[in-house]
Design an enzyme around this catalytic site. Structure first.
Site, PDB file in Angstrom:
ATOM      1  N   LYS A 206       0.831  -1.204   0.000  1.00 30.79           N
ATOM      2  CA  LYS A 206       0.000   0.000   0.000  1.00 30.79           C
ATOM      3  C   LYS A 206       0.864   1.252   0.000  1.00 30.79           C
ATOM      4  O   LYS A 206       0.634   2.178  -0.781  1.00 30.79           O
ATOM      5  CB  LYS A 206      -0.943  -0.005   1.205  1.00 30.79           C
ATOM      6  N   GLU A 212      10.192  -5.648   4.026  1.00 29.12           N
ATOM      7  CA  GLU A 212      10.418  -6.953   3.409  1.00 29.12           C
ATOM      8  C   GLU A 212      10.085  -6.920   1.915  1.00 29.12           C
ATOM      9  O   GLU A 212      10.838  -7.432   1.075  1.00 29.12           O
ATOM     10  CB  GLU A 212       9.562  -8.026   4.102  1.00 29.12           C
ATOM     11  N   GLY A 267      -5.426  -5.129   5.259  1.00 25.78           N
ATOM     12  CA  GLY A 267      -4.557  -6.046   4.529  1.00 25.78           C
ATOM     13  C   GLY A 267      -5.066  -7.470   4.486  1.00 25.78           C
ATOM     14  O   GLY A 267      -5.067  -8.122   3.434  1.00 25.78           O
ATOM     15  N   ARG A 268      -5.510  -7.981   5.623  1.00 26.99           N
ATOM     16  CA  ARG A 268      -5.943  -9.383   5.670  1.00 26.99           C
ATOM     17  C   ARG A 268      -7.333  -9.588   5.092  1.00 26.99           C
ATOM     18  O   ARG A 268      -7.832 -10.713   5.053  1.00 26.99           O
ATOM     19  CB  ARG A 268      -5.871  -9.908   7.103  1.00 26.99           C
ATOM     20  N   GLU A 353      -4.717 -12.125  13.940  1.00 29.47           N
ATOM     21  CA  GLU A 353      -4.348 -10.718  13.811  1.00 29.47           C
ATOM     22  C   GLU A 353      -5.537  -9.819  14.103  1.00 29.47           C
ATOM     23  O   GLU A 353      -5.381  -8.699  14.591  1.00 29.47           O
ATOM     24  CB  GLU A 353      -3.794 -10.445  12.408  1.00 29.47           C
ATOM     25  N   HIS A 384      -2.601 -38.484  10.836  1.00 29.86           N
ATOM     26  CA  HIS A 384      -1.392 -39.224  11.187  1.00 29.86           C
ATOM     27  C   HIS A 384      -0.368 -38.321  11.865  1.00 29.86           C
ATOM     28  O   HIS A 384       0.814 -38.654  11.926  1.00 29.86           O
ATOM     29  CB  HIS A 384      -0.801 -39.870   9.936  1.00 29.86           C
ATOM     30  N   LYS A 512       8.627  -4.210  14.478  1.00 29.64           N
ATOM     31  CA  LYS A 512       9.127  -3.518  13.288  1.00 29.64           C
ATOM     32  C   LYS A 512      10.036  -2.354  13.676  1.00 29.64           C
ATOM     33  O   LYS A 512      11.100  -2.136  13.089  1.00 29.64           O
ATOM     34  CB  LYS A 512       7.950  -2.973  12.470  1.00 29.64           C
TER      35      LYS A 512
END
Length: 553
Positions: A206, A212, A267-268, A353, A384, A512
């Site tokens: 954005k 990153e 964002g999510r 979040e 399993h 951050k």
């Protein structure tokens, strides 16, 4: 604001749990032959069976009273009306506008945002058509064969999950890849084997300043220019999903190829926006629209259905029941569909979040539990691995089982075996096996009385382990859109009950900030002051192992 855990409705549920914990699901089913038929709901191609939960009609009545005490219906209205319910950032939460196929007005700050949404969708449709048809070519005139999406968090996991889930619909001529981790291994291994002349990068950020993402984007640009040796190539091989025109242009991307979204899109919750560009590239714009239509169908159901027949509301309230009254600390999501293998991780971000908060909307520290740990893996692999803990462990772990009646890959009896396991697991978790049943089974196998008594306790399953089961005819763009929106509104429901803001994420900020400080120290070759002793020692050890102590780099 009165804390929800101080209300009479909360106290009534606490008392009710003390009664319910003495009941077993076997008994509830035996006493109520209509239970399974009554506790089911079908919406937008999704069929929910919630009868295998530790609840009765009285439980549901009390949970609905709690929802009314929290003014859930009022919060639903405020959500769809575009009010700034993200109170800490003073923003509306209106990702539903991105998939509003009815095109009815949806207003933020007095403006109908639908013309903006439709404008970006039109640009996405045009661009996707050019790339998929071959009209859009790379710098040397060759057709694009690979798309690499570079983003992180919601700019990565949502599109990545959807592309995996809709792999049967993906183009064989256009492969889509995802890079998120700032660990160089992720980028290097993704680019290995790709041709710079036929690779298109989508940079999703954005602000176009996410550390990153922009580190990976810069390295990807270097990779491209090392092969093509012309800075003009960037404009044909990079597009942006962003709102920062100046930074996009400085990077070398033609701002005509910048796709925007808005601050009322978290964002999510953003895969429905231009962040979903790699989805549209992978499956085509028409299929992307089908994804939006499925989500819109759930939005309309959530907006208009009464609480007692509202699928995401019911799922949210059942989750509150376990987290706050039964003491469950985790929630398992178990898709019996390999294409949904990334869904648990996606929902983990969406739920944890959103609802991983310790203060209410008014800033007061909460006295009740909020979001659970969300986790899971696809069946049958999980059987399993960790199902042992769910069946015979000491923790109560509610679980959602998700499956489809038809597979995109019908091969022999694979699918029947897959779904037989799905149904068997929910039945086993509900019924369990008593000590007497274990003894009888062992005796039938011919074991001695002594061996029977030694083994029987280990073969007891308490049962009474709650599950929801969600079935669909087939996993399609429409049903996937519905499934994702269902969980979004489940998360919203729980956040309203708990009195928290589900739409900020301040918990990611402190790390951050400190990372920025530490990065400067690592680049300088020495740990600075102000850290605790452990962090100082770790930095010094790292620098020593890098051979960088006291000399910079």
């Amino acid at each position: 604001m009165s804390m929800i855990s101080h209300t009479p409705q909360w106290q009534a549920l606490q008392q009710h749990w003390e009664e319910m914990r003495e009941h077993h699901l076997r008994t509830l089913f035996a006493r109520d032959p209509d239970r399974a038929e009554r506790m089911r709901l079908s919406v937008a191609g999704l069929h929910l069976d919630y009868s295998k939960n530790l609840l009765t009609d009285e439980t549901l009545r009390l949970l609905l009273e709690l929802a009314r005490a929290a003014d859930l219906s009022g919060w639903q209205t405020r959500l769809y009306d575009g009010e700034p319910i993200n109170v800490t950032e003073q923003r509306a939460v209106l990702h539903m506008a991105l998939r509003n196929r009815s095109n009815r007005p949806m207003v933020v700050d007095g403006e109908d945002v639908m013309p903006l949404v439709n404008g970006v969708l039109a640009r996405i449709e045009r661009f996707v058509g050019e790339v998929r048809s071959g009209a859009w070519t790379g710098h040397t005139g060759r057709r694009i064969s690979d798309v690499v999406n570079i983003g992180i968090g919601g700019s990565n996991l949502g599109p990545k999950m959807v592309c995996a889930a809709l792999s049967p619909y993906c183009s064989d001529q256009l492969r889509v890849h995802f890079v998120s981790n700032v660990d160089a291994t992720h980028l290097v291994e993704t680019l290995r084997g790709l041709d710079p002349e036929t690779t298109l990068f989508v940079i999703a950020s954005k602000t176009f300043s996410t550390q990153e993402t922009m580190t990976n984007a810069a390295s990807a640009r270097d990779w491209l220019l090392a092969a093509l040796d012309d800075s003009g190539a960037v404009a044909r091989h990079f597009v942006a999903v962003s709102t920062n025109t100046e930074r996009v242009s400085a990077f070398g991307i033609d701002t005509a190829n910048m796709f925007e979204f808005w601050d009322w899109v978290g964002g999510r919750y953003s895969l429905w926006s231009a962040i979903g560009l790699p989805i549209a590239l992978a499956v085509g714009f028409e299929r992307f629209v089908e994804l939006l239509e499925g989500a819109h169908a759930i939005d309309e159901h959530h907006r208009t259905a009464p609480l007692e027949r509202n699928m995401p509301v019911l799922l949210g309230l059942i989750g509150v029941w376990y987290a706050n009254f039964a003491g469950a600390r985790t929630h398992a999501v178990l898709p019996y569909d390999q294409s949904l293998r990334l869904l648990p991780a996606y929902l983990q971000q969406g739920d944890m979040e959103s609802n991983g908060k310790r203060v209410g909307r008014d800033g007061e520290t909460l006295e009740h539990t909020t979001g659970p740990v969300v986790w899971g893996e696809p069946g049958t692999d999980g059987q399993h691995a960790f199902y042992q803990l769910i069946h015979q462990g000491t923790q109560l772990i509610p679980a959602d089982f998700i499956g489809a009646a038809r597979s995109h890959h019908e091969l022999g009896d694979h699918h029947d075996k897959l779904m037989a396991n799905c149904f068997a697991q929910t039945e086993a978790l509900m019924r369990g096996r008593t000590l007497d049943e274990a003894r009888a089974e062992l005796r039938a196998a011919g074991l001695s009385d002594e061996r029977v008594e030694a083994l029987a306790p280990h073969r007891v399953f308490p049962g009474n382990r709650p599950t929801n089961t969600l079935l669909m005819e087939r996993l399609t763009p429409f049903t996937l859109g519905a499934l994702i929106a269902l969980y979004e509104h489940r998360i919203f429901t729980q956040g309203v009950i708990w009195g928290i803001n589900s739409f900020d994420q301040w918990g990611v900020e402190l790390g951050k900030q400190l990372a920025g400080v530490i990065l400067g120290e690592l680049e300088g070759g020495s740990a600075g002051e102000g850290h605790d002793a452990s962090t100082c020692a770790l930095l010094e050890t790292y620098l020593h192992l890098r051979g960088a102590v006291g000399r910079g780099r």
